[in-house]
Write an enzyme that holds these catalytic residues in place. Structure first.
Site, short mmCIF file in Angstrom:
data_model
loop_
_atom_site.label_atom_id
_atom_site.label_comp_id
_atom_site.label_asym_id
_atom_site.label_seq_id
_atom_site.Cartn_x
_atom_site.Cartn_y
_atom_site.Cartn_z
N PRO A 154 59.24 -5.42 19.97
CA PRO A 154 58.71 -4.25 19.24
C PRO A 154 59.20 -2.92 19.82
O PRO A 154 59.05 -1.89 19.18
CB PRO A 154 57.18 -4.39 19.38
CG PRO A 154 56.94 -5.50 20.32
CD PRO A 154 58.20 -6.26 20.54
N GLU A 174 53.56 -11.37 27.14
CA GLU A 174 53.40 -9.93 27.35
C GLU A 174 54.72 -9.23 27.57
O GLU A 174 54.80 -8.02 27.51
CB GLU A 174 52.43 -9.67 28.51
CG GLU A 174 50.98 -9.61 28.07
CD GLU A 174 50.54 -10.80 27.21
OE1 GLU A 174 50.87 -11.95 27.55
OE2 GLU A 174 49.88 -10.56 26.19
N ARG A 191 72.17 -13.45 3.52
CA ARG A 191 72.35 -13.16 2.10
C ARG A 191 73.47 -12.16 1.83
O ARG A 191 73.90 -12.00 0.69
CB ARG A 191 71.03 -12.74 1.44
CG ARG A 191 70.39 -11.53 2.03
CD ARG A 191 69.01 -11.31 1.45
NE ARG A 191 69.04 -11.01 0.03
CZ ARG A 191 69.49 -9.86 -0.49
NH1 ARG A 191 69.95 -8.91 0.31
NH2 ARG A 191 69.49 -9.67 -1.78
N ASP A 241 75.31 -4.19 -4.86
CA ASP A 241 76.44 -3.25 -4.81
C ASP A 241 75.95 -1.81 -4.71
O ASP A 241 74.77 -1.52 -4.85
CB ASP A 241 77.44 -3.50 -5.95
CG ASP A 241 76.95 -2.98 -7.30
OD1 ASP A 241 76.03 -2.15 -7.34
OD2 ASP A 241 77.53 -3.42 -8.31
CL1 6GU Z 1 61.24 -8.12 17.24
N1 6GU Z 1 58.89 -8.79 18.25
C1 6GU Z 1 57.56 -8.72 18.32
N2 6GU Z 1 56.92 -9.45 19.23
N3 6GU Z 1 56.83 -7.95 17.52
C2 6GU Z 1 57.49 -7.24 16.62
C3 6GU Z 1 58.87 -7.26 16.49
C4 6GU Z 1 59.56 -8.06 17.35
N4 6GU Z 1 59.22 -6.43 15.51
C5 6GU Z 1 58.10 -5.92 15.04
N5 6GU Z 1 57.04 -6.40 15.72
#
Ligand code: 6GU
Length: 245
Positions: A89, A117, A155, A170
């Site tokens: 995150p 964590e 995709r 496109d």
């Molecule tokens: Cl890549 N990992 C985690 N644990 N939470 C997230 C994320 C990633 N992207 C948004 N929330």
């Protein structure tokens, strides 16, 4: 062929998503190769433990550096060079632009799934090229984010979508939300399909779809509309929309 190596403590999460629909077909066609590897396989000791308590104390566990460095070393020993991406995150926001850039990679893309964590900071410093987040919310780990990244890339690979679907990729539709879609029946629970779609007038249908895409983007995502490349016809359609409201 786009090559993806996933490093995770939960390989089971990937089983069915990779075996269904678009991801299955992209792999069967030889456009995409995804290998999922368990980080535990590179952990030391009888119990093959890949995480440990945090220095300084506190709740939760931290992914140990050694299994991750070992895994990357063994991947590097064979095959194409690696581009190592940590799913976290704290990463840079994943967008369609990121998906396009990664889908064009010639290096193997390693998707390192953080869990618990956190991950020992030395992995970031010594082994990671790039960090990606899929949005501003917190998941328990990077696994679902890795699947999002894989599908968004897959995709875009030439031949992964049918002609109809790839046409909507496109540049004409870039930066706009989709227009409304309808299929049979023409009347459902008192709700009708817009007349123009039944008319067979291809030019009028094209104009209607463009206008509804603009209307929807204006209503729901004015931020996207402000950045979208708009033609003179688009500006005229937007003036019509403004007069209707
Ligand atoms: Cl890549 N990992 C985690 N644990 N939470 C997230 C994320 C990633 N992207 C948004 N929330």
């Amino acid at each position: 062929m786009l090559q993806v190596e996933v490093l995770t403590l939960f390989p089971g999460v990937f089983a069915s998503p990779l075996q269904e629909s678009l991801l299955r077909r992209a792999q069967e066609k030889g456009l995409l190769c995804v290998r999922v590897r368990n980080l535990r396989d590179w952990a030391e000791g009888r119990h093959r433990i890949a995480d440990d308590v945090p220095y300084g104390g506190g709740a939760g566990m931290v992914l140990k550096p050694e299994p991750i460095f070992q895994a990357l070393e063994s991947l590097r020993a064979t095959g194409d060079p690696l581009r190592v991406i940590l799913l976290t995150p704290q990463g840079e926001r994943f967008t369609q632009e990121t998906a396009r850039r990664l889908a064009a990679e010639t290096r193997r893309i390693v998707l390192l799934c953080g869990r618990y964590e956190g991950i020992d900071e030395r992995v970031r410093l010594g082994a990671v090229d790039e960090e990606i987040s899929i949005g501003d919310y917190v998941l328990a780990g990077g696994e679902l984010a890795a699947l999002v990244v894989i599908e968004a890339m897959a995709r875009l690979l030439p031949g992964a979508l049918g002609a109809e679907a790839s046409a909507r990729e496109d540049s004409f539709w870039e930066g706009l939300l989709d227009y409304p879609h309808y299929t049979r029946p023409a009347m459902f629970r008192g709700m009708e399909v817009p007349e123009v779609l039944l008319s067979g007038h291809h030019e009028q249908i094209r104009r209607w779809r463009r206008k509804e895409a603009l209307r929807r983007t204006r209503a729901r995502r004015p931020d996207l509309l402000a950045r979208a490349p708009l033609s003179p016809e688009d500006r005229e359609l937007l003036r019509e929309i403004e007069q209707e409201t």
